[in-house]
Motif scaffolding. Sequence first.
Motif, PDB file in Angstrom:
ATOM      1  N   TRP A 141     163.390 150.050  11.392  1.00 13.69           N
ATOM      2  CA  TRP A 141     164.077 150.984  10.492  1.00 13.69           C
ATOM      3  C   TRP A 141     164.524 152.258  11.222  1.00 13.69           C
ATOM      4  O   TRP A 141     165.718 152.611  11.166  1.00 13.69           O
ATOM      5  CB  TRP A 141     163.181 151.335   9.301  1.00 13.69           C
ATOM      6  CG  TRP A 141     163.282 150.390   8.158  1.00 13.69           C
ATOM      7  CD1 TRP A 141     162.303 149.587   7.641  1.00 13.69           C
ATOM      8  CD2 TRP A 141     164.441 150.124   7.351  1.00 13.69           C
ATOM      9  NE1 TRP A 141     162.778 148.845   6.596  1.00 13.69           N
ATOM     10  CE2 TRP A 141     164.077 149.156   6.387  1.00 13.69           C
ATOM     11  CE3 TRP A 141     165.748 150.602   7.365  1.00 13.69           C
ATOM     12  CZ2 TRP A 141     164.979 148.669   5.440  1.00 13.69           C
ATOM     13  CZ3 TRP A 141     166.653 150.122   6.423  1.00 13.69           C
ATOM     14  CH2 TRP A 141     166.261 149.174   5.479  1.00 13.69           C
ATOM     15  N   PRO A 142     163.640 153.003  11.900  1.00 13.88           N
ATOM     16  CA  PRO A 142     164.119 154.210  12.594  1.00 13.88           C
ATOM     17  C   PRO A 142     165.121 153.894  13.697  1.00 13.88           C
ATOM     18  O   PRO A 142     166.020 154.703  13.979  1.00 13.88           O
ATOM     19  CB  PRO A 142     162.835 154.836  13.168  1.00 13.88           C
ATOM     20  CG  PRO A 142     161.808 153.754  13.124  1.00 13.88           C
ATOM     21  CD  PRO A 142     162.175 152.862  11.989  1.00 13.88           C
ATOM     22  N   TYR A 199     176.296 147.872  10.320  1.00 14.22           N
ATOM     23  CA  TYR A 199     176.836 149.041  11.013  1.00 14.22           C
ATOM     24  C   TYR A 199     177.402 148.657  12.375  1.00 14.22           C
ATOM     25  O   TYR A 199     178.349 149.280  12.858  1.00 14.22           O
ATOM     26  CB  TYR A 199     175.754 150.110  11.172  1.00 14.22           C
ATOM     27  CG  TYR A 199     176.301 151.421  11.675  1.00 14.22           C
ATOM     28  CD1 TYR A 199     177.183 152.157  10.891  1.00 14.22           C
ATOM     29  CD2 TYR A 199     175.965 151.903  12.934  1.00 14.22           C
ATOM     30  CE1 TYR A 199     177.716 153.353  11.347  1.00 14.22           C
ATOM     31  CE2 TYR A 199     176.490 153.100  13.398  1.00 14.22           C
ATOM     32  CZ  TYR A 199     177.366 153.817  12.603  1.00 14.22           C
ATOM     33  OH  TYR A 199     177.902 155.000  13.063  1.00 14.22           O
ATOM     34  N   MET A 219     173.069 154.905  13.775  1.00  9.75           N
ATOM     35  CA  MET A 219     174.068 155.643  13.006  1.00  9.75           C
ATOM     36  C   MET A 219     174.318 157.008  13.624  1.00  9.75           C
ATOM     37  O   MET A 219     175.455 157.498  13.659  1.00  9.75           O
ATOM     38  CB  MET A 219     173.613 155.794  11.554  1.00  9.75           C
ATOM     39  CG  MET A 219     173.483 154.490  10.793  1.00  9.75           C
ATOM     40  SD  MET A 219     173.316 154.744   9.016  1.00  9.75           S
ATOM     41  CE  MET A 219     174.947 155.311   8.584  1.00  9.75           C
ATOM     42  N   PHE A 259     168.502 153.582  11.939  1.00  9.72           N
ATOM     43  CA  PHE A 259     169.042 154.903  11.587  1.00  9.72           C
ATOM     44  C   PHE A 259     169.529 155.650  12.835  1.00  9.72           C
ATOM     45  O   PHE A 259     170.522 156.390  12.788  1.00  9.72           O
ATOM     46  CB  PHE A 259     167.981 155.722  10.859  1.00  9.72           C
ATOM     47  CG  PHE A 259     167.670 155.213   9.478  1.00  9.72           C
ATOM     48  CD1 PHE A 259     168.682 154.894   8.589  1.00  9.72           C
ATOM     49  CD2 PHE A 259     166.354 155.038   9.064  1.00  9.72           C
ATOM     50  CE1 PHE A 259     168.407 154.414   7.312  1.00  9.72           C
ATOM     51  CE2 PHE A 259     166.070 154.561   7.792  1.00  9.72           C
ATOM     52  CZ  PHE A 259     167.091 154.261   6.919  1.00  9.72           C
ATOM     53  N   GLN A 260     168.839 155.467  13.949  1.00 12.24           N
ATOM     54  CA  GLN A 260     169.253 156.128  15.177  1.00 12.24           C
ATOM     55  C   GLN A 260     170.606 155.624  15.661  1.00 12.24           C
ATOM     56  O   GLN A 260     171.394 156.374  16.248  1.00 12.24           O
ATOM     57  CB  GLN A 260     168.195 155.920  16.268  1.00 12.24           C
ATOM     58  CG  GLN A 260     168.475 156.662  17.578  1.00 12.24           C
ATOM     59  CD  GLN A 260     168.612 158.159  17.381  1.00 12.24           C
ATOM     60  OE1 GLN A 260     167.952 158.751  16.525  1.00 12.24           O
ATOM     61  NE2 GLN A 260     169.502 158.779  18.153  1.00 12.24           N
TER      62      GLN A 260
END
Length: 269
Positions: free
Chosen positions: A203-204, A135, A210, A207-208
């Motif tokens: 992992w979190p 990403y 994104m 996602f943050q």
Amino acid sequence: VRVDHMKAMMRDHYEGTRFDLTKGMAAGPYGDPNRPANTAQQAVGQFERAISMHRTLWSFVVEVHKSLKSNSRDGTNPNLSTAWFGYDMPHGTVYLPFYPASKIPPPRSFRSRLGLMSNFSMDSAWWAFNFANQYASTNFRAINADIRAKSETIERRIDEQKLAWETSILNSNSNSGGSSSSIMEQLGTRAQHLAQSVVDEWWPFAFQLMAKYGQGLVVYNETYAERQEYPAWWLDSRDVGFSTWQPNGPYHGVPDDEEAPEEVEIALS
């Protein structure tokens, strides 16, 4: 030479030198140093090869120590040599400590067969780091800066925790005369739990990223966001086409070293 020096070298793209891969049109507007080796068959040329490669699956730095003298019951001596292991691209990983002299295996997420390059799985530690790194290519300069800041914070914490548990375990076993194998088991267990805790934290965070860098914005909260702006040098390039756009063309840019095609000249006349 310290371990952190070697980690920094593993993450290098020759920043600040004439070979800097974060500069120039090939790096795009956001300074992406990754250069997939996919070129047209007739193309002749070459990019610099970074130290931190986009296709890296894992990297490591080995810190070697002599075995410690001890009064262990089994007559052997513990060894604090450490393999600092990081999954995926070095510029977007956290180097985690493992003890080669310990028989304690890495956590399950480091051994999962569910996560493959062809199959995404949150059971895989590798995917946690690869997910964030892929990403980051949407705006390398901004997103990788967040990733590096996060990894630096975690690695500083790891250094403090590792020193603390090594001191505690060695002192405790020195007083009790514990076996070397028991010492290495305790050290390996601490390293195992630490590695999994970092993956669970990553992992979190991924996602943050994104959420923060979605839709061409940098979103700070529900009421405030900034635009991810293109730099002026990139917009001004005739290759890009922003500064040369006209109602009748050209619409897609003109190479800097070429004249406008004949049909474009006619359209502008």
